[in-house]
Design an enzyme around this catalytic site. Structure first.
Site, PDB file in Angstrom:
ATOM      1  N   TYR A 197       0.845  -1.191   0.000  1.00  0.00           N
ATOM      2  CA  TYR A 197       0.000   0.000   0.000  1.00  0.00           C
ATOM      3  C   TYR A 197       0.879   1.239   0.000  1.00  0.00           C
ATOM      4  O   TYR A 197       1.515   1.570   0.991  1.00  0.00           O
ATOM      5  CB  TYR A 197      -0.918   0.025   1.219  1.00  0.00           C
ATOM      6  CG  TYR A 197      -1.901  -1.113   1.309  1.00  0.00           C
ATOM      7  CD1 TYR A 197      -2.208  -1.901   0.196  1.00  0.00           C
ATOM      8  CD2 TYR A 197      -2.534  -1.411   2.499  1.00  0.00           C
ATOM      9  CE1 TYR A 197      -3.121  -2.944   0.286  1.00  0.00           C
ATOM     10  CE2 TYR A 197      -3.451  -2.450   2.597  1.00  0.00           C
ATOM     11  CZ  TYR A 197      -3.732  -3.217   1.500  1.00  0.00           C
ATOM     12  OH  TYR A 197      -4.626  -4.256   1.591  1.00  0.00           O
ATOM     13  N   PHE A 216     -13.407  -5.058   0.962  1.00  0.00           N
ATOM     14  CA  PHE A 216     -14.497  -4.372   0.265  1.00  0.00           C
ATOM     15  C   PHE A 216     -15.849  -4.686   0.912  1.00  0.00           C
ATOM     16  O   PHE A 216     -16.823  -5.023   0.234  1.00  0.00           O
ATOM     17  CB  PHE A 216     -14.523  -4.731  -1.221  1.00  0.00           C
ATOM     18  CG  PHE A 216     -13.340  -4.211  -1.992  1.00  0.00           C
ATOM     19  CD1 PHE A 216     -12.616  -3.118  -1.546  1.00  0.00           C
ATOM     20  CD2 PHE A 216     -12.955  -4.806  -3.186  1.00  0.00           C
ATOM     21  CE1 PHE A 216     -11.537  -2.633  -2.251  1.00  0.00           C
ATOM     22  CE2 PHE A 216     -11.864  -4.328  -3.911  1.00  0.00           C
ATOM     23  CZ  PHE A 216     -11.158  -3.231  -3.434  1.00  0.00           C
ATOM     24  N   GLY A 253     -16.281  -1.679  -2.016  1.00  0.00           N
ATOM     25  CA  GLY A 253     -15.016  -1.279  -2.638  1.00  0.00           C
ATOM     26  C   GLY A 253     -15.088   0.091  -3.270  1.00  0.00           C
ATOM     27  O   GLY A 253     -15.698   1.025  -2.740  1.00  0.00           O
ATOM     28  N   LEU A 288     -21.780  -0.069  -2.344  1.00  0.00           N
ATOM     29  CA  LEU A 288     -22.995  -0.863  -2.470  1.00  0.00           C
ATOM     30  C   LEU A 288     -24.196   0.025  -2.748  1.00  0.00           C
ATOM     31  O   LEU A 288     -24.375   1.063  -2.117  1.00  0.00           O
ATOM     32  CB  LEU A 288     -23.250  -1.613  -1.167  1.00  0.00           C
ATOM     33  CG  LEU A 288     -22.344  -2.802  -0.825  1.00  0.00           C
ATOM     34  CD1 LEU A 288     -22.627  -3.277   0.586  1.00  0.00           C
ATOM     35  CD2 LEU A 288     -22.567  -3.932  -1.818  1.00  0.00           C
TER      36      LEU A 288
END
Length: 290
Positions: free
Chosen positions: A66, A215, A219, A223
């Protein structure tokens, strides 16, 4: 093992011999756009990490990829020396390229280098939990994980890793990993609308193995569901809060690691996950994936 705690929704779970809050924090969003480079607001990123610990969260998820290396450096700057209850879970098996891709890095020498890189960046002598990332950005891919997982098991035997897990894995790969060394968690994509791992979650729950959905809120594309919105409106809550609360209800071995770069959003996620869902709410939510 799952016990109640008054401070955080969901209580706690044990990863091997490590007790963590079921509501954790995922550090991926602390890096720059596309999970590349430093954050636009470094002080804000440090504040979020400190707030997570202040709220009582004892499970932080990260990876040296990351940034790359950005989130681990932020975690060390914000929290080192680490409070005793805090446990950091990291991930190896992928790196970053100049285009922002996630090419696999699962050869033995790459994994050894990644483990030592995580130790150095986090300022640790031993990593609490290391997940082996499999598959690719499109999802899990079939195939044996024996060579890379045996490499991590060797590093565990050398005392550099306490516990092992797998990420982005098929059920067959989970089973294969368990023939090589014990695992304490599986980290796969899962949420209200994407429930491919229902059977795997139930199997792991019987085995006492944690399932950590990445997620959990959909993600990079949040949603969206009329049913989810309807339940949220009835509860005077946000759809994301309802989605998190449902995950904690779904199975006692599910651990949450929602990510955010905002302390306010972190608090909202935390409060939202504590929502009480009725049988009617759950029934409506369960239909979303059908």
């Amino acid at each position: 093992m799952n016990t109640a705690t008054p401070s955080l929704p969901g209580g706690t779970w044990t990863l091997g011999d490590l007790t963590v809050t079921r509501f954790g924090y995922g550090a991926m969003q602390l890096a720059g756009p596309g999970v590349m480079g430093p954050p636009a607001d470094r002080d804000g990123a440090l504040d979020v990490l400190r707030a997570a610990v202040d709220f009582g969260i004892t499970h932080i998820d990260t990876a040296d990829a990351y940034g790359p290396r950005v989130t681990n450096q932020l975690i060390r700057e914000a929290l080192h020396p680490y409070p005793e209850p805090l446990h950091i879970v990291t991930k190896v098996g992928a790196t970053r390229d100049q285009q922002g891709g996630w090419p696999p890095a699962r050869r033995p020498e790459q994994l050894r280098r990644a483990v030592h890189g995580n130790l150095d960046a986090l300022g640790l002598d031993v990593l609490d939990v290391v997940n082996l990332r499999l598959g690719n950005a499109a999802g899990p891919q079939s195939g044996s994980l024996a060579e890379p997982f045996e490499t991590l098991a060797e590093l565990q035997q050398r005392g550099l890793i306490r516990h092992l897990g797998v990420s982005n894995a098929t059920a067959e790969q989970v089973a294969e990993a368990q023939t090589i060394a014990p695992i304490v968690c599986v980290q796969n994509m899962y949420n209200l609308a994407y429930r491919r791992d229902d059977e795997l979650i139930d199997t792991l729950a019987r085995q006492g193995v944690a399932y950590v959905p990445f997620f959990p809120l959909g993600g990079f594309n949040p949603l969206q569901s009329a049913a989810l919105s309807a339940v949220a409106a009835r509860l005077t809550a946000t759809p994301m809060s309802v989605a998190l609360a449902w995950l904690l209800h779904r199975s006692p071995n599910i651990l949450l690691i929602p990510g955010t770069s905002s302390t306010t959003h972190l608090r909202e996620n935390l409060l939202g996950a504590g929502l009480s869902l009725s049988d009617k709410d759950i029934d409506e939510l369960e239909r979303i994936s059908h």
